[in-house]
Design a protein around this motif. Structure first.
Motif, mmCIF file in Angstrom:
data_model
loop_
_atom_site.group_PDB
_atom_site.id
_atom_site.type_symbol
_atom_site.label_atom_id
_atom_site.label_comp_id
_atom_site.label_asym_id
_atom_site.label_seq_id
_atom_site.Cartn_x
_atom_site.Cartn_y
_atom_site.Cartn_z
ATOM 1 N N ALA A 151 81.137 -24.815 65.797
ATOM 2 C CA ALA A 151 82.507 -25.284 65.570
ATOM 3 C C ALA A 151 82.568 -26.561 64.743
ATOM 4 C CB ALA A 151 83.202 -25.509 66.914
ATOM 5 N N VAL A 153 84.667 -26.200 59.506
ATOM 6 C CA VAL A 153 85.100 -24.817 59.711
ATOM 7 C C VAL A 153 86.444 -24.827 60.414
ATOM 8 C CG1 VAL A 153 83.904 -24.592 61.932
ATOM 9 C CG2 VAL A 153 84.392 -22.550 60.585
ATOM 10 N N VAL A 178 88.659 -21.035 65.482
ATOM 11 C CA VAL A 178 89.081 -19.669 65.780
ATOM 12 C C VAL A 178 88.839 -19.403 67.258
ATOM 13 C CG1 VAL A 178 88.604 -18.775 63.468
ATOM 14 C CG2 VAL A 178 86.799 -18.732 65.201
ATOM 15 N N VAL A 217 86.977 -17.642 70.098
ATOM 16 C CA VAL A 217 85.650 -17.044 70.198
ATOM 17 C C VAL A 217 85.683 -15.885 71.196
ATOM 18 C CG1 VAL A 217 83.234 -17.428 70.813
ATOM 19 C CG2 VAL A 217 84.515 -19.218 69.608
ATOM 20 N N SER A 245 79.837 -14.686 70.280
ATOM 21 C CA SER A 245 79.132 -15.438 69.233
ATOM 22 C C SER A 245 77.811 -14.792 68.816
ATOM 23 C CB SER A 245 78.873 -16.869 69.710
ATOM 24 O OG SER A 245 78.118 -16.879 70.903
ATOM 25 N N ASN A 282 80.472 -20.640 56.551
ATOM 26 C CA ASN A 282 81.353 -20.951 57.680
ATOM 27 C C ASN A 282 82.386 -19.849 57.897
ATOM 28 O OD1 ASN A 282 80.077 -23.410 58.058
ATOM 29 N ND2 ASN A 282 81.642 -24.603 57.011
ATOM 30 N N SER A 283 82.957 -19.333 56.815
ATOM 31 C CA SER A 283 83.980 -18.295 56.928
ATOM 32 C C SER A 283 83.410 -17.024 57.552
ATOM 33 C CB SER A 283 84.571 -17.979 55.547
ATOM 34 O OG SER A 283 85.283 -19.092 55.042
ATOM 35 N N ALA A 321 82.681 -17.686 61.267
ATOM 36 C CA ALA A 321 83.920 -17.736 62.049
ATOM 37 C C ALA A 321 84.509 -16.345 62.241
ATOM 38 C CB ALA A 321 84.931 -18.646 61.344
ATOM 39 N N GLU A 322 84.431 -15.518 61.213
ATOM 40 C CA GLU A 322 84.923 -14.143 61.338
ATOM 41 C C GLU A 322 84.110 -13.377 62.370
ATOM 42 O OE1 GLU A 322 87.153 -10.668 60.515
ATOM 43 O OE2 GLU A 322 87.505 -12.768 59.978
ATOM 44 N N THR A 326 84.996 -13.611 66.210
ATOM 45 C CA THR A 326 86.284 -13.109 66.670
ATOM 46 C C THR A 326 86.232 -11.660 67.129
ATOM 47 O OG1 THR A 326 86.981 -12.425 64.439
ATOM 48 C CG2 THR A 326 87.494 -14.689 65.108
#
Length: 285
Positions: A219, A235, A238, A240, A243, A272-273, A276-277, A280
């Motif tokens: 994060a 980042v 989002v 979580v 993970s 990072n993108s 993060a995706e 989710t």
């Protein structure tokens, strides 16, 4: 195949696992107690495959060099493997007599824990000949343990003209070794997470253990360290869900951008993108 095709294609090498992912745990298990999960998924896993699948989703041509599952887990995993967009022609079936390679992943909020069984070699037979075909421009090694097991990967890749990236992946026995500096220093990009970097004594400032060292901080974003200094990127927060494999997804975004020649900050943002995706949804890819 044109030179542009060759230098755009990545090959990822390492073990392929059957991930049994338990989610929605009220707390992490402790000795003598039983905990009931809210969800269970069966997915193909391992750093090499997850990074490859995420690269394929980004539109990068990518191949996987691994032992494909056999026995009962082949039925559970092959549909997802074939749907991933990853070229599997450089992989080989796992011998039936080998025990399956399984990772039990447990996720409770932002906490996670893993239990893994390895079996058989990390690198499929004939891999040297695969590299020598001239089809590839970059090698990604999914676990430091794979390079420890097969240190010849680096000279083979260099002889074929490939650049090289290396994920760390937690392994107590491997991280306790005293011969890691030369192995890590022989690749172009080393990608540990913050816990692994702390264990190895890697600071967020020069000198890095590899020419380009990228520390994944969850994060808190990420930082890239080279002889010229350090560059960091934050980042966006989002929710979580799971993970598992987030670091491997980060690898895909970062390496894809790096191979495209983008500035380091843009590479970090791309990593990072993707990371993060990944958190989710359930499963690494």
């Amino acid at each position: 195949m044109t030179p542009a095709d060759r230098f755009g294609r990545v090959i990822c090498v390492g073990r392929l696992y059957c991930d049994l992912i338990f989610t929605e745990l009220p707390k992490m298990p402790t000795l003598g107690e039983e905990v009931f999960a809210g969800g269970l998924s069966v997915k193909p896993g391992g750093g090499a495959f997850i990074t490859a699948a995420c690269m394929a989703a980004l539109g990068r041509p990518v191949s996987l060099a691994s032992a494909l599952p056999s026995g009962p887990f082949a039925v559970a995993l092959m549909a997802d493997l074939e749907a991933s967009g990853v070229d599997l022609s450089t992989s080989a079936p796992s011998p039936d007599m080998l025990e399956p390679q399984i990772t039990v992943a447990m996720a409770s909020g932002n906490e996670r824990a893993f239990l893994t069984r390895r079996s058989g070699p990390a690198v499929p037979a004939g891999f040297a000949a695969t590299l020598a075909t001239g089809r590839f421009g970059h090698l990604h090694i999914g676990e430091l343990a794979t390079l420890v097991e097969q240190p010849s990967l680096v000279p083979l890749a260099r002889a074929a003209g490939l650049t090289i990236s290396l994920d760390c992946s937690w392994d107590d026995a491997v991280l306790a070794r005293d011969d890691l500096a030369a192995l890590i220093g022989s690749v172009d990009i080393f990608l540990p997470n913050e816990t692994e970097a702390d264990r190895l004594g890697v600071a967020s400032s020069p000198p890095p253990p590899a020419p380009l060292t990228v520390i994944k901080r969850g994060a808190e974003g990420s930082v890239a360290i080279s002889a010229e200094g350090a560059v960091s990127a934050k980042v966006h927060p989002v929710e979580v869900i799971d993970s598992t494999g987030a670091g491997d997804a980060f690898n895909a975004g970062f390496i894809d951008a790096w191979l495209a020649g983008l500035p380091l900050e843009r590479c970090l943002q791309a990593g990072n993108s993707c990371g993060a995706e990944a958190v989710t949804r359930v499963g690494g890819c």
